[in-house]
Design an enzyme around this catalytic site. Sequence first.
Site, PDB file in Angstrom:
ATOM      1  N   HIS A  72       0.795  -1.218   0.000  1.00  0.00           N
ATOM      2  CA  HIS A  72       0.000   0.000   0.000  1.00  0.00           C
ATOM      3  C   HIS A  72       0.833   1.276   0.000  1.00  0.00           C
ATOM      4  O   HIS A  72       0.397   2.316  -0.465  1.00  0.00           O
ATOM      5  CB  HIS A  72      -0.916   0.020   1.234  1.00  0.00           C
ATOM      6  CG  HIS A  72      -2.352  -0.039   0.841  1.00  0.00           C
ATOM      7  ND1 HIS A  72      -2.928   0.852  -0.003  1.00  0.00           N
ATOM      8  CD2 HIS A  72      -3.339  -0.922   1.178  1.00  0.00           C
ATOM      9  CE1 HIS A  72      -4.189   0.568  -0.186  1.00  0.00           C
ATOM     10  NE2 HIS A  72      -4.487  -0.537   0.520  1.00  0.00           N
ATOM     11  N   ILE A 449      10.149  -8.432 -57.987  1.00  0.00           N
ATOM     12  CA  ILE A 449      10.707  -7.207 -58.559  1.00  0.00           C
ATOM     13  C   ILE A 449      10.990  -7.447 -60.042  1.00  0.00           C
ATOM     14  O   ILE A 449      11.234  -8.574 -60.459  1.00  0.00           O
ATOM     15  CB  ILE A 449      11.996  -6.806 -57.799  1.00  0.00           C
ATOM     16  CG1 ILE A 449      12.419  -5.387 -58.138  1.00  0.00           C
ATOM     17  CG2 ILE A 449      13.136  -7.780 -58.048  1.00  0.00           C
ATOM     18  CD1 ILE A 449      13.431  -4.803 -57.170  1.00  0.00           C
TER      19      ILE A 449
END
Length: 1020
Positions: A72, A449
Amino acid sequence: MQVSDFQGTTLSLTNPGTIGTVASTPRLMPGQSLIVATGAIEYPAEYQSMAPAILPQLGISKAITISSTYDHRIIQGAESGSFLARIHELLLGKYKFYDEIFSDLGIPYAPLRWNVDLNPLFMGADQTHEQSIRQGRVMELINAYRVRGHLMADIDPLHALPLLYHPELDIETYNLTIWDLDRSFFTGGLAGTEDATLREILDLLQRAYCGKVGTEYRHIQSKEEKLWLREQIRREFVQPEPIDQEVKKRILWKLISAEQFERFLNTKFLGQKRFSIEGCEAIIPLLDQLIERAGDLGIEDIKLGMAHRGRLNVLANVIGHFCERIFTAFEGSVHPSFPADEGDVKYHQGAAGERETAGGRKVKLTLSPNPSHLEAVDPVVEGMTRATQDAMTESDLSREEAMNHVLPVLLHGDAAFAGQGIVMETLQLAQLRGYRTGGTIHIIINNQIGFTTSPEAGRSSIYSTDVARMTQSPIFHINGDDPEAAYRTLRIALDYRQNYKKDVVLDVVGFRRLGHNETDEPSYTQPLMYQRVKAHPGVRTLYAKRLVREGVIDEAGVNQLIEERNHRYEDALARAKEIAAKQKSGTGIPPVTHAQDAPATLKPPVVELDGSEVIGTAVEVDTVKNIARQISVVPEGFNLNPKMVSQLARRAKMGEGMLPMDWAFAEAMAFGSLALEGTRVRLSGQDSGRGTFSQRHAVLYDTQTGKAWSPLSELRAEDTARGRFEVFDSSLSEAGVLGFEYGYSVVSADALVMWEAQFGDFNNVAQSIIDQYVTASEDKWQQTSRLTMLLPHGYEGQGPEHSSARLERFLQLCAENNLQVCYPTSPAQYFHLLRRQIRPGFERPLVIMTPKSLLRLPAAASSLNELTSGGFHPVINDAELTDPGRVERVVLCSGKVFYDLNEARKKARGGGPTVGEGPETPAVDRVAIIRVEQFYPFPLKSLTEVLAGYPNVRELVWCQEEPKNMGGWTFMESRLENLLPRCERPRYVGREASASPATGSYAVHLQEQERLVKEAIMIS
Ligand SMILES: Cc1ncc(C[n+]2csc(CCOP(=O)(O)OP(=O)(O)O)c2C)c(N)n1
Ligand SMILES: [Mg+2]
């Protein structure tokens, strides 16, 4: 919160779920600020005893509990809560959680999302209706995967393309959710199942259609073929049998061979162009296995065509043992066993080999030479294949059987396949009666390509192969990193081809390791792609690792194979160097002229042949009569078109010598007589059966049944099955069909193979076939052909595009005896010319300017005895002059204009005596009209002899109807210069030079024609 807030603290993640804990709350120890613990992934305890089939129906699935124990002092309770809430959201798929993971891991599917369960069972009254809708949706999904699953297949070794979302492959599109995954559905026979859970269904579909191979087959309309293909896909990809270890080793060996070949050349001949296959090496084991399997299937002969990419590798590692030959060329010399290699660069050369397969079958392999013009080789290889198959049908084989034995294989570049029209033309021939070859295996060397052009600039289609969908061919896109997937696909492809006699496309997707050629820098234009390329280890490395993992081979074994391969390359290079050294020192064959480092010794120029010889090609009278009967007597029961009755009667009379013969008749006599003598005669072109000008009628159609009757095709030689006549109407293609016929003529070397243009004008659509093959193949590759081109030509006022076959272009291409270019003026001349073409010594292409208006011109008819005697005359003297001594001007001309000149001269004489006395002699009788029927080889001797018969000539005129920059003038001018020493320079009479071949106005045409004719024959 900042990172600094956590400084000095410890944050633990723990997973007690692995040992069964569902939820845990661990205690913090000193120094710990947070422990996140995950529990077991399990059904909630209260449902664990429920029957497994019920759980999915209720929408109950396994769940995981995550807890957070926190300090906490460091973490607020609300923060811990929102942290867990955030995890909850992420696990449910918010914030693109799964999308990013899938994308990072390259998983090509859309993640399944959490959703609200809409189970029909709980949806009130109309459960059954809802349930059937859901079932229908599942069937839709299954169908969608079959149609579009390829869009998600993992086919790109570079993973360069973004993964696209395909809604049709997303279960949400069908209102299905993750809650349906474990519910069972009817599958309609998917992979042999009746019912399966949605999860199983998706798994089956993804294995079938979204693995390393994306299959396109649903554009095929035949249900049988689709089912057959589905079954093969299941066999190879869904429930695959393991691949034999020997095959795996062989695939690795071929990958090593391919890779090392390129690396070897790179180190030994740095910077020399070789158009490396690196990045697509999987092609080599694929072709290797293609031959193996083809042999098993009974294929004896494979004809291959391909462009530059990987060609040297294919020569070295597929066709045969050509390393020595290739390395000799790299050394700048020519291997003595391959003298033709001097004529072209090394990556255009053809080769032949024979392979004995592991199964003991012999398979002949022929790689056709190719020009730079990429796909131009496609139809040529198809023609070669067809000729080989046709020759097989001359023994006892049916066409179907012959197709089973001879296979065409075409390798393509991805950019060229998508871009070049000749691809479409060739595909379109695949099922046509006169051109089919039983299916071609197309393999795309898809390096993604084209030179520097990326696919998005090179095509509008999704794939480079989309054009092949047109012919209902199955198309497989294969990840080039997975040679086993390629091997499995190949098995499907070959079986499909043999079963269905159709084309198949294997699109092997890889990359290009280097630039377009080895001196090119690819990262100028594709920087991102080449980052990926550099990071890619290569398929050989990947596959070797895979086999090592599988225990098929160990690391040392792989290295040994690499070494062995290199040794063999080294040995071949040593021998090549020896050959080159001998040549340079003058002890071997003469060095090559084009080699950069060899002493250049130019060969002496080729002596051009004189084209004057008249070869006897006459036939017996009975042969004419016999063929005339064949083409004029209608078989019993055949319903002849009434308009043909008188035409057949005319044919009969021509055969009896009772009517002068027209062109179509003489042509039929040439075709028929050659077939009877044992020659294969093949004619193809647009509308060639009937003839563009309704003159040929080589095929007639029954008016009642539509059935075709081709009388000449029924003629057979007595002693050989080879002799036959075939005529085929072609598709509307020039380049494709001419390429096909050229290829046919190369293989069927003793046949008369003719391509006919609709009008001669259209031959320029096939210009690259003419330039790259027809006119140059002998010079480049020592590949001869007797291909005959029939090109309707003549100025008849039909406008710019129905006048000229561009005679001038062919004449410009004439050199080194590469061609014959003729423009015959009578049916008999045409008859003899066709017959001469299959004589020994005429193994070169023949270009004939064929007639249009002359087809029916009475003055252009021939008599029976012109066929039964003599041969083709390259030059025809003026037969109408009785006193050559009076001739002052010789008008040389060729083709149709002769009849215009002769007619005009007759008219000018006004019917008076041919030769008068003294000054009243009509001027026209002082003009001789001489026909040049053959331009090339140039008939110098006969022209000289003919001209010698006119002792008083002072003026030599070349008259043509084409514009001055076209036709025969520029070819003739220099050749006429020295023909008549007494004359002034030869004079041109014809149309003015013109950009377009002819005027569109008939009236202008007539005026032009009248003027040129007058100018030629009138002496003032
Ligand atoms: C008819 C024709 N046009 C252009 C070229 C120039 N050219 C040579 S290779 C090439 C790119 C080919 O790309 P692709 O078909 O993908 O084959 P790759 O080189 O990538 O294997 C081009 C444009 C050519 N050789 N022929
Ligand atoms: Mg390419």
